[in-house]
Design a protein around this motif. Structure first.
Motif, PDB file in Angstrom:
ATOM      1  N   ASN A 249       0.832  -1.205   0.000  1.00  0.00           N
ATOM      2  CA  ASN A 249       0.000   0.000   0.000  1.00  0.00           C
ATOM      3  C   ASN A 249       0.869   1.259   0.000  1.00  0.00           C
ATOM      4  OD1 ASN A 249      -2.430  -1.383   0.048  1.00  0.00           O
ATOM      5  ND2 ASN A 249      -2.517  -1.415   2.277  1.00  0.00           N
ATOM      6  N   ASN A 250       0.514   2.207  -0.873  1.00  0.00           N
ATOM      7  CA  ASN A 250       1.065   3.571  -0.876  1.00  0.00           C
ATOM      8  C   ASN A 250       2.548   3.642  -1.208  1.00  0.00           C
ATOM      9  OD1 ASN A 250      -1.483   4.426  -0.123  1.00  0.00           O
ATOM     10  ND2 ASN A 250      -0.968   4.481   2.059  1.00  0.00           N
ATOM     11  N   PHE A 251       3.068   2.722  -1.970  1.00  0.00           N
ATOM     12  CA  PHE A 251       4.438   2.834  -2.476  1.00  0.00           C
ATOM     13  C   PHE A 251       4.364   3.486  -3.866  1.00  0.00           C
ATOM     14  CE2 PHE A 251       4.576  -0.569   0.616  1.00  0.00           C
ATOM     15  CZ  PHE A 251       5.753  -0.326   1.313  1.00  0.00           C
ATOM     16  N   THR A 252       4.173   4.800  -3.883  1.00  0.00           N
ATOM     17  CA  THR A 252       3.801   5.491  -5.118  1.00  0.00           C
ATOM     18  C   THR A 252       4.921   6.306  -5.732  1.00  0.00           C
ATOM     19  OG1 THR A 252       2.952   7.319  -3.782  1.00  0.00           O
ATOM     20  CG2 THR A 252       1.381   5.614  -4.441  1.00  0.00           C
ATOM     21  N   GLY A 256       9.714   4.669  -3.329  1.00  0.00           N
ATOM     22  CA  GLY A 256       8.760   3.686  -2.819  1.00  0.00           C
ATOM     23  C   GLY A 256       8.539   2.537  -3.785  1.00  0.00           C
ATOM     24  N   HIS A 257       8.601   2.840  -5.085  1.00  0.00           N
ATOM     25  CA  HIS A 257       8.439   1.793  -6.088  1.00  0.00           C
ATOM     26  C   HIS A 257       9.547   0.746  -5.944  1.00  0.00           C
ATOM     27  CE1 HIS A 257       6.456   0.335  -9.663  1.00  0.00           C
ATOM     28  NE2 HIS A 257       7.602   0.281 -10.320  1.00  0.00           N
ATOM     29  N   SER A 258      10.783   1.192  -5.719  1.00  0.00           N
ATOM     30  CA  SER A 258      11.903   0.261  -5.557  1.00  0.00           C
ATOM     31  C   SER A 258      11.778  -0.543  -4.267  1.00  0.00           C
ATOM     32  CB  SER A 258      13.222   1.037  -5.562  1.00  0.00           C
ATOM     33  OG  SER A 258      13.394   1.732  -6.775  1.00  0.00           O
ATOM     34  N   ILE A 259      11.381   0.116  -3.187  1.00  0.00           N
ATOM     35  CA  ILE A 259      11.237  -0.583  -1.907  1.00  0.00           C
ATOM     36  C   ILE A 259      10.098  -1.602  -1.980  1.00  0.00           C
ATOM     37  CG2 ILE A 259      10.750  -0.296   0.539  1.00  0.00           C
ATOM     38  CD1 ILE A 259      13.494   0.705  -0.317  1.00  0.00           C
ATOM     39  N   GLY A 260       9.002  -1.240  -2.629  1.00  0.00           N
ATOM     40  CA  GLY A 260       7.890  -2.173  -2.767  1.00  0.00           C
ATOM     41  C   GLY A 260       8.267  -3.409  -3.563  1.00  0.00           C
ATOM     42  N   ASN A 283       2.534   1.583   3.799  1.00  0.00           N
ATOM     43  CA  ASN A 283       3.359   2.776   3.951  1.00  0.00           C
ATOM     44  C   ASN A 283       2.479   3.967   4.291  1.00  0.00           C
ATOM     45  OD1 ASN A 283       5.479   4.678   3.748  1.00  0.00           O
ATOM     46  ND2 ASN A 283       4.899   5.094   1.634  1.00  0.00           N
ATOM     47  N   GLN A 284       2.782   4.612   5.398  1.00  0.00           N
ATOM     48  CA  GLN A 284       2.045   5.802   5.817  1.00  0.00           C
ATOM     49  C   GLN A 284       3.007   6.753   6.521  1.00  0.00           C
ATOM     50  OE1 GLN A 284      -1.503   4.961   8.018  1.00  0.00           O
ATOM     51  NE2 GLN A 284      -2.021   7.108   8.311  1.00  0.00           N
ATOM     52  N   ARG A 285       3.099   7.991   5.973  1.00  0.00           N
ATOM     53  CA  ARG A 285       4.030   9.004   6.492  1.00  0.00           C
ATOM     54  C   ARG A 285       5.456   8.459   6.543  1.00  0.00           C
ATOM     55  NH1 ARG A 285      -0.244   9.194   9.983  1.00  0.00           N
ATOM     56  NH2 ARG A 285       0.973   8.233  11.639  1.00  0.00           N
ATOM     57  N   ASP A 286       5.818   7.675   5.526  1.00  0.00           N
ATOM     58  CA  ASP A 286       7.144   7.100   5.364  1.00  0.00           C
ATOM     59  C   ASP A 286       7.497   6.078   6.448  1.00  0.00           C
ATOM     60  OD1 ASP A 286       7.342   8.651   3.170  1.00  0.00           O
ATOM     61  OD2 ASP A 286       8.692  10.129   4.014  1.00  0.00           O
ATOM     62  N   TYR A 287       6.514   5.596   7.177  1.00  0.00           N
ATOM     63  CA  TYR A 287       6.686   4.455   8.076  1.00  0.00           C
ATOM     64  C   TYR A 287       5.997   3.250   7.439  1.00  0.00           C
ATOM     65  CZ  TYR A 287       8.404   7.378  11.883  1.00  0.00           C
ATOM     66  OH  TYR A 287       9.159   8.231  12.658  1.00  0.00           O
ATOM     67  N   ILE A 288       6.679   2.129   7.426  1.00  0.00           N
ATOM     68  CA  ILE A 288       6.162   0.908   6.817  1.00  0.00           C
ATOM     69  C   ILE A 288       5.690  -0.010   7.927  1.00  0.00           C
ATOM     70  CG2 ILE A 288       6.674  -1.039   5.316  1.00  0.00           C
ATOM     71  CD1 ILE A 288       8.939   0.668   4.108  1.00  0.00           C
ATOM     72  N   PHE A 289       4.388  -0.265   7.969  1.00  0.00           N
ATOM     73  CA  PHE A 289       3.784  -1.119   8.991  1.00  0.00           C
ATOM     74  C   PHE A 289       3.561  -2.513   8.396  1.00  0.00           C
ATOM     75  CE2 PHE A 289       2.526   3.244   9.744  1.00  0.00           C
ATOM     76  CZ  PHE A 289       2.809   3.417  11.080  1.00  0.00           C
ATOM     77  N   PHE A 290       4.085  -3.513   9.071  1.00  0.00           N
ATOM     78  CA  PHE A 290       3.928  -4.889   8.602  1.00  0.00           C
ATOM     79  C   PHE A 290       2.924  -5.609   9.497  1.00  0.00           C
ATOM     80  CE2 PHE A 290       4.887  -9.419   8.889  1.00  0.00           C
ATOM     81  CZ  PHE A 290       4.847  -9.773   7.544  1.00  0.00           C
ATOM     82  N   ARG A 291       1.966  -6.295   8.845  1.00  0.00           N
ATOM     83  CA  ARG A 291       0.982  -7.114   9.549  1.00  0.00           C
ATOM     84  C   ARG A 291       0.803  -8.426   8.782  1.00  0.00           C
ATOM     85  NH1 ARG A 291       2.069  -3.583  12.381  1.00  0.00           N
ATOM     86  NH2 ARG A 291       0.723  -2.192  13.609  1.00  0.00           N
ATOM     87  N   TYR A 292       0.506  -9.475   9.528  1.00  0.00           N
ATOM     88  CA  TYR A 292       0.287 -10.799   8.938  1.00  0.00           C
ATOM     89  C   TYR A 292      -1.050 -11.317   9.445  1.00  0.00           C
ATOM     90  CZ  TYR A 292       1.722 -15.208   6.811  1.00  0.00           C
ATOM     91  OH  TYR A 292       1.820 -16.311   6.000  1.00  0.00           O
ATOM     92  N   HIS A 293      -2.004 -11.522   8.531  1.00  0.00           N
ATOM     93  CA  HIS A 293      -3.377 -11.863   8.891  1.00  0.00           C
ATOM     94  C   HIS A 293      -3.834 -13.149   8.212  1.00  0.00           C
ATOM     95  CE1 HIS A 293      -3.511  -7.468   9.806  1.00  0.00           C
ATOM     96  NE2 HIS A 293      -4.321  -7.865  10.761  1.00  0.00           N
ATOM     97  N   ARG A 294      -4.898 -13.685   8.776  1.00  0.00           N
ATOM     98  CA  ARG A 294      -5.680 -14.741   8.133  1.00  0.00           C
ATOM     99  C   ARG A 294      -7.112 -14.230   8.016  1.00  0.00           C
ATOM    100  NH1 ARG A 294      -5.008 -18.846  11.494  1.00  0.00           N
ATOM    101  NH2 ARG A 294      -3.384 -19.909  10.293  1.00  0.00           N
ATOM    102  N   TYR A 295      -7.717 -14.409   6.849  1.00  0.00           N
ATOM    103  CA  TYR A 295      -9.060 -13.883   6.624  1.00  0.00           C
ATOM    104  C   TYR A 295     -10.029 -15.027   6.357  1.00  0.00           C
ATOM    105  CZ  TYR A 295      -8.043 -14.613   1.651  1.00  0.00           C
ATOM    106  OH  TYR A 295      -7.717 -15.171   0.444  1.00  0.00           O
ATOM    107  N   ILE A 296     -11.317 -14.711   6.542  1.00  0.00           N
ATOM    108  CA  ILE A 296     -12.380 -15.668   6.270  1.00  0.00           C
ATOM    109  C   ILE A 296     -13.602 -14.893   5.793  1.00  0.00           C
ATOM    110  CG2 ILE A 296     -13.151 -15.638   8.675  1.00  0.00           C
ATOM    111  CD1 ILE A 296     -14.042 -18.544   8.306  1.00  0.00           C
ATOM    112  N   PHE A 297     -14.275 -15.406   4.791  1.00  0.00           N
ATOM    113  CA  PHE A 297     -15.469 -14.760   4.248  1.00  0.00           C
ATOM    114  C   PHE A 297     -16.683 -15.185   5.074  1.00  0.00           C
ATOM    115  CE2 PHE A 297     -12.565 -14.862   0.624  1.00  0.00           C
ATOM    116  CZ  PHE A 297     -12.615 -13.530   0.211  1.00  0.00           C
TER     117      PHE A 297
END
Length: 349
Positions: A249-252, A256-260, A283-297
Protein backbone atom coordinates in the motif's frame (compact mmCIF):
# COMPACT_ATOMS: atom_id res chain seq x y z
CA UNK A 1 -0.53 41.47 93.21
CA UNK A 2 1.90 41.80 90.35
CA UNK A 3 0.92 38.36 89.13
CA UNK A 4 -2.76 39.33 89.25
CA UNK A 5 -2.11 42.46 87.23
CA UNK A 6 -0.16 40.50 84.68
CA UNK A 7 -2.98 37.98 84.38
CA UNK A 8 -5.56 40.68 84.00
CA UNK A 9 -3.50 42.49 81.41
CA UNK A 10 -2.99 39.23 79.57
CA UNK A 11 -6.74 38.64 79.56
CA UNK A 12 -7.34 42.14 78.25
CA UNK A 13 -4.82 41.52 75.45
CA UNK A 14 -6.48 38.27 74.51
CA UNK A 15 -9.85 39.97 74.45
CA UNK A 16 -8.49 42.72 72.29
CA UNK A 17 -7.14 40.17 69.87
CA UNK A 18 -10.49 38.45 69.64
CA UNK A 19 -12.26 41.74 69.07
CA UNK A 20 -9.79 42.71 66.36
CA UNK A 21 -10.68 39.56 64.37
CA UNK A 22 -14.42 40.37 64.37
CA UNK A 23 -14.84 44.12 64.74
CA UNK A 24 -18.17 45.26 66.12
CA UNK A 25 -18.36 48.11 63.64
CA UNK A 26 -18.49 45.86 60.58
CA UNK A 27 -21.92 44.28 60.30
CA UNK A 28 -22.31 41.33 57.87
CA UNK A 29 -25.58 40.32 56.16
CA UNK A 30 -27.85 37.98 58.09
CA UNK A 31 -26.79 34.35 57.89
CA UNK A 32 -23.56 35.03 55.94
CA UNK A 33 -21.33 34.63 58.94
CA UNK A 34 -22.83 31.39 60.16
CA UNK A 35 -21.05 28.04 59.82
CA UNK A 36 -22.13 25.47 57.14
CA UNK A 37 -23.65 23.32 59.90
CA UNK A 38 -25.83 26.17 61.23
CA UNK A 39 -29.36 27.23 60.36
CA UNK A 40 -28.21 29.91 57.88
CA UNK A 41 -27.73 29.49 54.15
CA UNK A 42 -24.60 27.64 53.01
CA UNK A 43 -21.95 29.35 50.90
CA UNK A 44 -21.96 28.36 47.20
CA UNK A 45 -19.37 25.77 46.05
CA UNK A 46 -16.26 26.85 44.18
CA UNK A 47 -16.68 27.28 40.46
CA UNK A 48 -15.23 24.68 38.10
CA UNK A 49 -12.98 24.74 36.11
CA UNK A 50 -10.64 26.64 38.43
CA UNK A 51 -9.47 30.10 37.48
CA UNK A 52 -5.82 29.16 38.09
CA UNK A 53 -3.61 26.76 36.16
CA UNK A 54 -3.57 23.15 37.34
CA UNK A 55 0.21 23.06 36.95
CA UNK A 56 0.50 25.60 39.78
CA UNK A 57 -0.74 23.03 42.32
CA UNK A 58 2.27 21.81 44.29
CA UNK A 59 0.76 18.61 45.66
CA UNK A 60 1.19 15.84 43.09
CA UNK A 61 -1.90 13.84 44.04
CA UNK A 62 -4.11 16.92 44.18
CA UNK A 63 -2.74 18.10 40.85
CA UNK A 64 -3.45 14.75 39.21
CA UNK A 65 -6.96 14.69 40.68
CA UNK A 66 -7.73 18.19 39.38
CA UNK A 67 -6.31 17.35 35.97
CA UNK A 68 -8.46 14.23 35.62
CA UNK A 69 -11.52 16.11 36.79
CA UNK A 70 -10.89 18.91 34.31
CA UNK A 71 -10.35 16.36 31.54
CA UNK A 72 -13.63 14.65 32.38
CA UNK A 73 -15.53 17.95 32.33
CA UNK A 74 -14.11 18.82 28.91
CA UNK A 75 -15.11 15.40 27.61
CA UNK A 76 -18.67 15.87 28.86
CA UNK A 77 -18.88 19.28 27.19
CA UNK A 78 -17.59 17.83 23.94
CA UNK A 79 -20.16 14.99 23.98
CA UNK A 80 -22.98 17.41 24.79
CA UNK A 81 -21.96 19.65 21.89
CA UNK A 82 -21.78 16.63 19.58
CA UNK A 83 -25.31 15.52 20.56
CA UNK A 84 -26.61 19.06 20.06
CA UNK A 85 -25.14 19.25 16.55
CA UNK A 86 -26.57 15.84 15.71
CA UNK A 87 -30.07 16.95 16.75
CA UNK A 88 -29.73 20.13 14.70
CA UNK A 89 -28.67 18.14 11.61
CA UNK A 90 -31.61 15.76 12.05
CA UNK A 91 -33.98 18.70 12.39
CA UNK A 92 -32.65 20.41 9.25
CA UNK A 93 -32.65 17.17 7.24
CA UNK A 94 -31.47 17.73 3.66
CA UNK A 95 -30.84 21.42 4.37
CA UNK A 96 -28.11 20.61 6.87
CA UNK A 97 -24.68 21.99 5.91
CA UNK A 98 -22.01 19.45 4.87
CA UNK A 99 -19.77 18.07 7.58
CA UNK A 100 -16.39 19.75 7.94
CA UNK A 101 -13.42 17.68 6.84
CA UNK A 102 -10.98 17.26 9.77
CA UNK A 103 -7.39 18.33 9.21
CA UNK A 104 -4.98 15.41 9.30
CA UNK A 105 -1.33 14.90 8.49
CA UNK A 106 -2.27 13.07 5.32
CA UNK A 107 -4.64 15.63 3.75
CA UNK A 108 -2.41 18.55 4.80
CA UNK A 109 0.72 17.00 3.35
CA UNK A 110 2.45 18.79 0.49
CA UNK A 111 2.19 16.99 -2.84
CA UNK A 112 5.29 14.96 -3.62
CA UNK A 113 6.85 15.68 -6.99
CA UNK A 114 8.43 12.22 -7.20
CA UNK A 115 5.07 10.42 -7.30
CA UNK A 116 4.94 8.36 -10.49
CA UNK A 117 2.24 6.78 -12.59
CA UNK A 118 2.62 2.98 -12.91
CA UNK A 119 1.51 3.22 -16.55
CA UNK A 120 4.29 5.67 -17.41
CA UNK A 121 6.68 4.40 -20.11
CA UNK A 122 9.80 5.43 -18.23
CA UNK A 123 8.65 3.69 -15.04
CA UNK A 124 7.77 0.57 -17.05
CA UNK A 125 11.23 0.57 -18.64
CA UNK A 126 12.96 0.92 -15.25
CA UNK A 127 10.87 -1.95 -13.87
CA UNK A 128 11.81 -4.15 -16.83
CA UNK A 129 15.56 -3.53 -16.45
CA UNK A 130 16.15 -3.26 -12.69
CA UNK A 131 17.65 -5.87 -10.37
CA UNK A 132 14.22 -7.37 -9.56
CA UNK A 133 13.23 -8.01 -13.17
CA UNK A 134 14.34 -11.70 -13.10
CA UNK A 135 11.96 -12.33 -10.19
CA UNK A 136 8.96 -10.66 -11.84
CA UNK A 137 9.78 -12.46 -15.10
CA UNK A 138 9.66 -15.74 -13.13
CA UNK A 139 13.27 -16.53 -13.93
CA UNK A 140 14.21 -16.92 -10.26
CA UNK A 141 12.53 -18.39 -7.19
CA UNK A 142 12.95 -16.59 -3.86
CA UNK A 143 15.35 -18.21 -1.43
CA UNK A 144 16.06 -16.10 1.64
CA UNK A 145 18.75 -16.33 4.29
CA UNK A 146 17.82 -14.75 7.65
CA UNK A 147 20.61 -14.04 10.10
CA UNK A 148 21.17 -11.81 13.12
CA UNK A 149 23.78 -9.66 14.72
CA UNK A 150 26.65 -11.35 16.51
CA UNK A 151 25.41 -13.50 19.42
CA UNK A 152 21.73 -12.44 19.58
CA UNK A 153 19.65 -12.59 22.76
CA UNK A 154 16.37 -14.39 23.42
CA UNK A 155 13.89 -11.84 22.03
CA UNK A 156 15.80 -11.38 18.78
CA UNK A 157 16.10 -15.15 18.38
CA UNK A 158 12.34 -15.65 18.81
CA UNK A 159 11.57 -12.81 16.41
CA UNK A 160 13.91 -14.29 13.79
CA UNK A 161 12.25 -17.70 14.07
CA UNK A 162 8.76 -16.21 13.74
CA UNK A 163 9.87 -14.11 10.76
CA UNK A 164 11.13 -17.22 8.99
CA UNK A 165 7.76 -18.92 9.54
CA UNK A 166 5.92 -16.22 7.53
CA UNK A 167 8.44 -16.02 4.67
CA UNK A 168 8.35 -19.23 2.63
CA UNK A 169 11.61 -20.87 1.59
CA UNK A 170 13.63 -18.95 4.19
CA UNK A 171 16.49 -20.36 6.25
CA UNK A 172 17.85 -19.13 9.58
CA UNK A 173 21.57 -19.18 10.37
CA UNK A 174 23.08 -17.49 13.42
CA UNK A 175 26.42 -15.93 12.68
CA UNK A 176 29.12 -15.88 15.34
CA UNK A 177 31.64 -13.18 14.58
CA UNK A 178 31.42 -13.68 10.80
CA UNK A 179 31.42 -10.45 8.75
CA UNK A 180 28.66 -9.80 6.22
CA UNK A 181 31.23 -9.35 3.46
CA UNK A 182 32.13 -13.02 3.92
CA UNK A 183 28.52 -14.18 4.24
CA UNK A 184 27.33 -12.58 0.98
CA UNK A 185 29.66 -14.58 -1.38
CA UNK A 186 28.59 -17.80 0.34
CA UNK A 187 24.92 -16.86 -0.10
CA UNK A 188 25.45 -16.16 -3.81
CA UNK A 189 27.24 -19.50 -4.23
CA UNK A 190 24.28 -21.31 -2.64
CA UNK A 191 21.68 -19.53 -4.84
CA UNK A 192 20.15 -17.33 -2.15
CA UNK A 193 18.24 -14.42 -3.68
CA UNK A 194 17.97 -12.22 -0.56
CA UNK A 195 19.73 -11.69 2.75
CA UNK A 196 17.95 -10.35 5.84
CA UNK A 197 19.96 -9.26 8.88
CA UNK A 198 18.21 -8.51 12.20
CA UNK A 199 20.14 -6.11 14.43
CA UNK A 200 19.46 -5.59 18.10
CA UNK A 201 20.21 -3.11 20.87
CA UNK A 202 19.76 -3.87 24.58
CA UNK A 203 18.25 -7.25 23.73
CA UNK A 204 15.54 -5.66 21.52
CA UNK A 205 15.45 -5.85 17.67
CA UNK A 206 16.05 -2.32 16.40
CA UNK A 207 17.25 -2.65 12.79
CA UNK A 208 16.82 -4.66 9.60
CA UNK A 209 19.14 -4.89 6.60
CA UNK A 210 17.65 -6.28 3.40
CA UNK A 211 20.07 -7.05 0.58
CA UNK A 212 18.97 -8.40 -2.79
CA UNK A 213 21.47 -10.84 -4.26
CA UNK A 214 23.66 -11.00 -6.23
CA UNK A 215 23.73 -7.36 -7.46
CA UNK A 216 21.78 -5.46 -4.81
CA UNK A 217 20.33 -3.07 -3.90
CA UNK A 218 20.64 -3.03 -0.11
CA UNK A 219 18.19 -1.22 2.18
CA UNK A 220 18.77 -0.38 5.82
CA UNK A 221 15.70 0.09 8.01
CA UNK A 222 15.17 1.19 11.58
CA UNK A 223 12.83 -1.26 13.32
CA UNK A 224 10.45 -0.38 16.14
CA UNK A 225 7.23 -1.52 17.81
CA UNK A 226 8.16 -5.17 17.49
CA UNK A 227 5.49 -7.53 18.83
CA UNK A 228 5.86 -11.28 19.05
CA UNK A 229 2.88 -13.62 18.68
CA UNK A 230 2.33 -14.11 22.38
CA UNK A 231 2.16 -10.32 22.88
CA UNK A 232 -0.69 -9.83 20.38
CA UNK A 233 -4.21 -9.89 21.78
CA UNK A 234 -6.85 -12.08 20.15
CA UNK A 235 -4.30 -13.64 17.84
CA UNK A 236 -5.11 -16.59 15.64
CA UNK A 237 -3.53 -20.02 15.46
CA UNK A 238 -0.02 -20.58 14.17
CA UNK A 239 0.53 -19.76 10.45
CA UNK A 240 0.38 -22.67 8.07
CA UNK A 241 2.92 -23.50 5.36
CA UNK A 242 0.74 -22.05 2.61
CA UNK A 243 2.28 -19.31 0.46
CA UNK A 244 0.69 -16.01 1.56
CA UNK A 245 -0.68 -13.22 -0.56
CA UNK A 246 1.23 -9.91 -0.52
CA UNK A 247 -0.37 -6.45 -0.28
CA UNK A 248 1.70 -3.30 -0.90
CA UNK A 249 0.00 0.00 0.00
CA UNK A 250 1.06 3.57 -0.88
CA UNK A 251 4.44 2.83 -2.48
CA UNK A 252 3.80 5.49 -5.12
CA UNK A 253 7.10 7.38 -5.55
CA UNK A 254 10.22 6.26 -7.37
CA UNK A 255 11.90 5.41 -4.11
CA UNK A 256 8.76 3.69 -2.82
CA UNK A 257 8.44 1.79 -6.09
CA UNK A 258 11.90 0.26 -5.56
CA UNK A 259 11.24 -0.58 -1.91
CA UNK A 260 7.89 -2.17 -2.77
CA UNK A 261 9.45 -4.38 -5.44
CA UNK A 262 12.14 -5.38 -2.94
CA UNK A 263 9.50 -6.56 -0.45
CA UNK A 264 7.48 -8.32 -3.15
CA UNK A 265 10.53 -10.32 -4.28
CA UNK A 266 10.72 -12.01 -0.86
CA UNK A 267 7.60 -14.09 -1.49
CA UNK A 268 6.90 -16.83 -4.05
CA UNK A 269 5.11 -16.02 -7.29
CA UNK A 270 1.85 -17.94 -6.87
CA UNK A 271 0.15 -17.67 -3.47
CA UNK A 272 -2.01 -20.44 -2.04
CA UNK A 273 -5.42 -18.82 -1.70
CA UNK A 274 -6.69 -21.84 0.18
CA UNK A 275 -4.47 -20.83 3.11
CA UNK A 276 -6.19 -17.39 3.37
CA UNK A 277 -3.01 -15.74 4.69
CA UNK A 278 -1.96 -12.19 3.81
CA UNK A 279 1.30 -10.30 4.39
CA UNK A 280 0.69 -6.53 4.30
CA UNK A 281 3.28 -3.76 3.91
CA UNK A 282 1.47 -0.48 4.50
CA UNK A 283 3.36 2.78 3.95
CA UNK A 284 2.05 5.80 5.82
CA UNK A 285 4.03 9.00 6.49
CA UNK A 286 7.14 7.10 5.36
CA UNK A 287 6.69 4.46 8.08
CA UNK A 288 6.16 0.91 6.82
CA UNK A 289 3.78 -1.12 8.99
CA UNK A 290 3.93 -4.89 8.60
CA UNK A 291 0.98 -7.11 9.55
CA UNK A 292 0.29 -10.80 8.94
CA UNK A 293 -3.38 -11.86 8.89
CA UNK A 294 -5.68 -14.74 8.13
CA UNK A 295 -9.06 -13.88 6.62
CA UNK A 296 -12.38 -15.67 6.27
CA UNK A 297 -15.47 -14.76 4.25
CA UNK A 298 -18.48 -14.52 6.58
CA UNK A 299 -20.85 -13.80 3.70
CA UNK A 300 -20.82 -12.07 0.32
CA UNK A 301 -20.15 -8.63 1.86
CA UNK A 302 -18.37 -9.20 5.18
CA UNK A 303 -14.83 -10.45 5.68
CA UNK A 304 -13.33 -11.30 9.06
CA UNK A 305 -9.59 -11.04 9.70
CA UNK A 306 -7.43 -12.38 12.48
CA UNK A 307 -3.87 -11.27 13.12
CA UNK A 308 -1.28 -14.01 13.34
CA UNK A 309 1.88 -12.02 14.04
CA UNK A 310 4.58 -10.98 14.36
CA UNK A 311 4.21 -7.25 13.74
CA UNK A 312 6.78 -4.49 13.39
CA UNK A 313 7.35 -1.01 11.95
CA UNK A 314 10.15 -0.02 9.57
CA UNK A 315 11.67 3.36 8.76
CA UNK A 316 14.01 3.55 5.76
CA UNK A 317 17.44 4.91 6.64
CA UNK A 318 19.39 4.31 3.45
CA UNK A 319 19.26 2.62 0.05
CA UNK A 320 22.58 1.46 -1.32
CA UNK A 321 23.54 0.23 -4.76
CA UNK A 322 24.99 -3.27 -4.89
CA UNK A 323 25.38 -5.55 -1.87
CA UNK A 324 26.21 -4.47 1.65
CA UNK A 325 29.33 -2.29 1.84
CA UNK A 326 29.29 0.34 4.57
CA UNK A 327 32.70 1.79 3.69
CA UNK A 328 32.89 2.02 -0.11
CA UNK A 329 29.26 1.50 -1.09
CA UNK A 330 27.43 3.96 -3.35
CA UNK A 331 24.19 5.22 -1.81
CA UNK A 332 21.11 6.07 -3.85
CA UNK A 333 19.29 7.67 -0.92
CA UNK A 334 20.16 8.53 2.69
CA UNK A 335 17.75 9.79 5.32
CA UNK A 336 18.80 13.19 6.61
CA UNK A 337 17.65 14.91 9.75
CA UNK A 338 16.12 17.94 8.04
CA UNK A 339 13.86 15.60 6.08
CA UNK A 340 11.82 14.93 9.22
CA UNK A 341 9.82 18.01 8.22
CA UNK A 342 7.24 16.81 5.69
CA UNK A 343 7.13 20.21 4.00
CA UNK A 344 10.85 20.17 3.26
CA UNK A 345 11.16 16.51 2.36
CA UNK A 346 12.22 15.78 -1.21
CA UNK A 347 11.94 12.03 -1.33
CA UNK A 348 9.09 9.95 0.08
CA UNK A 349 8.13 6.33 -0.15
Amino acid sequence: MAAGKNSESGGEKKGKKRKSRTPEGNHEPDGSGEQPGGTGEQQPAAAFPPAFSVSEIKNKQRRHFMFMKLKMEKRKEKLALKKKRKKEREALGDKAPPKAVPKTIENQRVYDETTVDPADEEVAYDAATDEFAPYFNRQTTPKILITTSDRPRGRSVRFTEQLSSIIPNSHVYYRRGLALKKIIPQCVARDFTDLIVINEDRKVPNGLVLSHLPDGPTAHFKMSNTRLRKEIKRKGKEPTEHKPEVILNNFTTRLGHSIGRMFASLYPHDPHFIGRQVATFHNQRDYIFFRYHRYIFKNEKKVGIQELGPRFTLKLRSLQKGTFDSKYGEYEWIHKRHQMDTNRRKFHL
